[in-house]
Design a protein around this motif. Structure first.
Motif, PDB file in Angstrom:
ATOM      1  N   UNK A  96       0.826  -1.211   0.000  1.00  0.00           N
ATOM      2  CA  UNK A  96       0.000   0.000   0.000  1.00  0.00           C
ATOM      3  C   UNK A  96       0.855   1.253   0.000  1.00  0.00           C
ATOM      4  N   UNK A  97       0.408   2.258  -0.754  1.00  0.00           N
ATOM      5  CA  UNK A  97       1.141   3.511  -0.835  1.00  0.00           C
ATOM      6  C   UNK A  97       2.205   3.534  -1.908  1.00  0.00           C
ATOM      7  N   UNK A  98       2.363   2.425  -2.645  1.00  0.00           N
ATOM      8  CA  UNK A  98       3.366   2.368  -3.706  1.00  0.00           C
ATOM      9  C   UNK A  98       2.699   2.176  -5.065  1.00  0.00           C
ATOM     10  N   UNK A  99       1.502   2.763  -5.228  1.00  0.00           N
ATOM     11  CA  UNK A  99       0.727   2.535  -6.444  1.00  0.00           C
ATOM     12  C   UNK A  99       1.451   3.002  -7.706  1.00  0.00           C
ATOM     13  N   UNK A 100       2.152   4.139  -7.633  1.00  0.00           N
ATOM     14  CA  UNK A 100       2.831   4.646  -8.824  1.00  0.00           C
ATOM     15  C   UNK A 100       3.922   3.690  -9.282  1.00  0.00           C
ATOM     16  N   UNK A 101       4.720   3.218  -8.346  1.00  0.00           N
ATOM     17  CA  UNK A 101       5.769   2.253  -8.678  1.00  0.00           C
ATOM     18  C   UNK A 101       5.164   0.967  -9.226  1.00  0.00           C
ATOM     19  N   UNK A 102       4.084   0.485  -8.583  1.00  0.00           N
ATOM     20  CA  UNK A 102       3.445  -0.748  -9.028  1.00  0.00           C
ATOM     21  C   UNK A 102       2.873  -0.599 -10.433  1.00  0.00           C
ATOM     22  N   UNK A 103       2.286   0.569 -10.712  1.00  0.00           N
ATOM     23  CA  UNK A 103       1.711   0.797 -12.026  1.00  0.00           C
ATOM     24  C   UNK A 103       2.785   0.714 -13.115  1.00  0.00           C
ATOM     25  N   UNK A 104       3.977   1.215 -12.834  1.00  0.00           N
ATOM     26  CA  UNK A 104       5.072   1.128 -13.800  1.00  0.00           C
ATOM     27  C   UNK A 104       5.440  -0.323 -14.075  1.00  0.00           C
ATOM     28  N   UNK A 105       5.522  -1.120 -13.012  1.00  0.00           N
ATOM     29  CA  UNK A 105       5.884  -2.529 -13.174  1.00  0.00           C
ATOM     30  C   UNK A 105       4.795  -3.268 -13.947  1.00  0.00           C
ATOM     31  N   UNK A 106       3.540  -3.001 -13.597  1.00  0.00           N
ATOM     32  CA  UNK A 106       2.424  -3.672 -14.260  1.00  0.00           C
ATOM     33  C   UNK A 106       2.408  -3.349 -15.748  1.00  0.00           C
ATOM     34  N   UNK A 107       2.534  -2.082 -16.063  1.00  0.00           N
ATOM     35  CA  UNK A 107       2.490  -1.667 -17.474  1.00  0.00           C
ATOM     36  C   UNK A 107       3.627  -2.310 -18.262  1.00  0.00           C
ATOM     37  N   UNK A 108       4.833  -2.257 -17.698  1.00  0.00           N
ATOM     38  CA  UNK A 108       5.989  -2.824 -18.381  1.00  0.00           C
ATOM     39  C   UNK A 108       5.827  -4.323 -18.594  1.00  0.00           C
ATOM     40  N   UNK A 109       5.385  -5.036 -17.556  1.00  0.00           N
ATOM     41  CA  UNK A 109       5.229  -6.484 -17.651  1.00  0.00           C
ATOM     42  C   UNK A 109       4.157  -6.892 -18.635  1.00  0.00           C
ATOM     43  N   UNK A 110       3.026  -6.190 -18.634  1.00  0.00           N
ATOM     44  CA  UNK A 110       1.937  -6.523 -19.553  1.00  0.00           C
ATOM     45  C   UNK A 110       2.352  -6.303 -21.004  1.00  0.00           C
ATOM     46  N   UNK A 111       3.026  -5.184 -21.257  1.00  0.00           N
ATOM     47  CA  UNK A 111       3.463  -4.892 -22.625  1.00  0.00           C
ATOM     48  C   UNK A 111       4.426  -5.969 -23.125  1.00  0.00           C
ATOM     49  N   UNK A 112       5.391  -6.333 -22.282  1.00  0.00           N
ATOM     50  CA  UNK A 112       6.358  -7.357 -22.688  1.00  0.00           C
ATOM     51  C   UNK A 112       5.680  -8.712 -22.857  1.00  0.00           C
ATOM     52  N   UNK A 113       4.770  -9.059 -21.955  1.00  0.00           N
ATOM     53  CA  UNK A 113       4.109 -10.356 -22.009  1.00  0.00           C
ATOM     54  C   UNK A 113       3.212 -10.530 -23.216  1.00  0.00           C
ATOM     55  N   UNK A 114       2.602  -9.440 -23.672  1.00  0.00           N
ATOM     56  CA  UNK A 114       1.697  -9.535 -24.817  1.00  0.00           C
ATOM     57  C   UNK A 114       2.434  -9.838 -26.118  1.00  0.00           C
ATOM     58  N   UNK A 115       3.741  -9.775 -26.096  1.00  0.00           N
ATOM     59  CA  UNK A 115       4.524 -10.154 -27.276  1.00  0.00           C
ATOM     60  C   UNK A 115       4.753 -11.665 -27.326  1.00  0.00           C
ATOM     61  N   UNK A 116       4.405 -12.374 -26.250  1.00  0.00           N
ATOM     62  CA  UNK A 116       4.636 -13.825 -26.157  1.00  0.00           C
ATOM     63  C   UNK A 116       3.337 -14.505 -25.720  1.00  0.00           C
ATOM     64  N   UNK A 117       2.401 -14.772 -26.644  1.00  0.00           N
ATOM     65  CA  UNK A 117       1.112 -15.402 -26.267  1.00  0.00           C
ATOM     66  C   UNK A 117       1.328 -16.746 -25.563  1.00  0.00           C
ATOM     67  N   UNK A 118       0.506 -16.964 -24.546  1.00  0.00           N
ATOM     68  CA  UNK A 118       0.536 -18.235 -23.806  1.00  0.00           C
ATOM     69  C   UNK A 118      -0.708 -19.040 -24.172  1.00  0.00           C
ATOM     70  N   UNK A 119      -0.564 -19.924 -25.116  1.00  0.00           N
ATOM     71  CA  UNK A 119      -1.705 -20.717 -25.571  1.00  0.00           C
ATOM     72  C   UNK A 119      -1.871 -21.985 -24.749  1.00  0.00           C
ATOM     73  N   UNK A 120      -0.787 -22.414 -24.082  1.00  0.00           N
ATOM     74  CA  UNK A 120      -0.885 -23.615 -23.266  1.00  0.00           C
ATOM     75  C   UNK A 120      -1.277 -23.256 -21.866  1.00  0.00           C
TER      76      UNK A 120
END
Length: 344
Positions: free
Chosen positions: A315-339
């Motif tokens: 709690x209280x680290x929302x800005x930092x967490x948002x950066x991590x979430x955005x970065x991880x989602x963008x990178x992950x969407x380049x590698x679809x997980x079909x299994x």
């Protein structure tokens, strides 16, 4: 390289071109003394104040290195959950015997002929403990420096906030010509090139291993931990589990999948700091990004679940967490997980 580091949850900041020192502050910060906490530059995305400006924001990283591709890359060790053993090889006369291995007396009967660098003093410490020197540890990322030294990268574990130190200083120190890079310092990323040469990985391993137990004990002995060393645990709030139920609804195993992916993030909430939170959240976001790309989850569902889990854990680290979430989602969407398996 900066983006590669950030995708692993390691906050980065620019280094001056051709040097191993941080990029210079802006003129206002140079002319008007103030603390990093009071600096307005950091809030608007400038790189003033060294590792205090380190970020995981991929847009900001692209802006910084896009404008100055000659920048080197520094990694802020503490927030990255890293502890790096920095071994120097300067070839100098050893100090007094009581400062070669602080806290361990070396009697006059011990022949120190040939002891001329951090490689030697660290090897002596490891031999005393019946262990392999970190310089020879092929299970973890090791980076050769232009001066002939070596950076040995480890992951901090056990919710410990390790502190930095320099050589055989009168205060906190591990061994002569051996620095510790942790909270309060940065390390130069592999691949960075200075006017003296490149920082080059050694061997095939490219990921930091967990800090060896024996080395953790030595760092604890030499005052590399603040007190208290382990914060009191606190219960994990139920909001993350509720978020999983809300977005999953039990359809097509989504609830079960989200619960498994978010479990490491939720576990970080059991302690007030450390526990590899950045890495856990980045991995979770990366995995959910892969599920989004495969059509198994919507972006809205993933963002909601990640934000709630992160807010409960830190709690209280929302800005930092948002950066991590955005970065991880963008990178992950380049590698679809079909299994049904998770991507590491």
């Amino acid at each position: 390289m900066a983006q590669w580091c950030a995708r692993r949850g390691w906050p980065v900041h620019p280094l001056a071109p051709g040097r191993k020192t941080p990029a210079a502050n802006c003129r206002q910060c140079r002319d008007q003394a103030h603390t990093p906490a009071d600096c307005r530059c950091l809030r608007v995305g400038r790189w003033c104040h060294s590792f205090h400006a380190a970020t995981l924001n991929q847009d900001r990283i692209q802006q910084w290195w896009g404008q100055f591709p000659e920048f080197g890359t520094g990694v802020s060790c503490g927030p990255a959950g890293l502890i790096v053993v920095d071994i120097d090889a300067h070839g100098a006369e050893p100090p007094a015997r009581d400062r070669i291995l602080p806290g361990i007396p070396i009697g006059d009967q011990v022949d120190l002929t040939g002891l001329a660098s951090g490689f030697h003093s660290l090897a002596v410490l490891a031999a005393l403990r019946g262990q392999q020197s970190p310089a020879e540890d092929s299970t973890t990322l090791r980076v050769r420096t232009p001066s002939g030294g070596l950076h040995v990268w480890y992951r901090a574990t056990g919710n410990r906030r390790w502190l930095s130190s320099v050589g055989s200083s009168p205060g906190r120190a591990l061994a002569w010509q051996v620095d510790i890079r942790a909270y309060g310092s940065y390390i130069i990323a592999p691949g960075t090139t200075t006017s003296h040469g490149a920082y080059t990985p050694v061997g095939k391993t490219r990921e930091p291993a967990a800090l060896p137990q024996w080395l953790a004990q030595e760092l604890d002995r030499t005052a590399h931990l603040p007190a208290p060393t382990i914060p009191a645990p606190r219960p994990v709030p139920p909001r993350a589990q509720q978020a999983v139920l809300a977005v999953g609804g039990g359809r097509n195993g989504t609830e079960h999948t989200l619960a498994g992916v978010l479990a490491p993030v939720q576990a970080c909430g059991q302690v007030t700091e450390g526990a590899g939170f950045s890495d856990a959240l980045n991995r979770a976001a990366y995995t959910l990004g892969g599920l989004i790309a495969a059509g198994r989850l919507s972006l809205q569902e993933a963002e909601q679940a990640l934000r709630v889990a992160a807010a409960d854990a830190r709690p209280g680290q929302e800005q930092r967490s948002e950066q991590i979430i955005r970065s991880g989602l963008v990178a992950g969407q380049k590698k679809p997980l079909h299994s049904s398996g998770r991507r590491p």
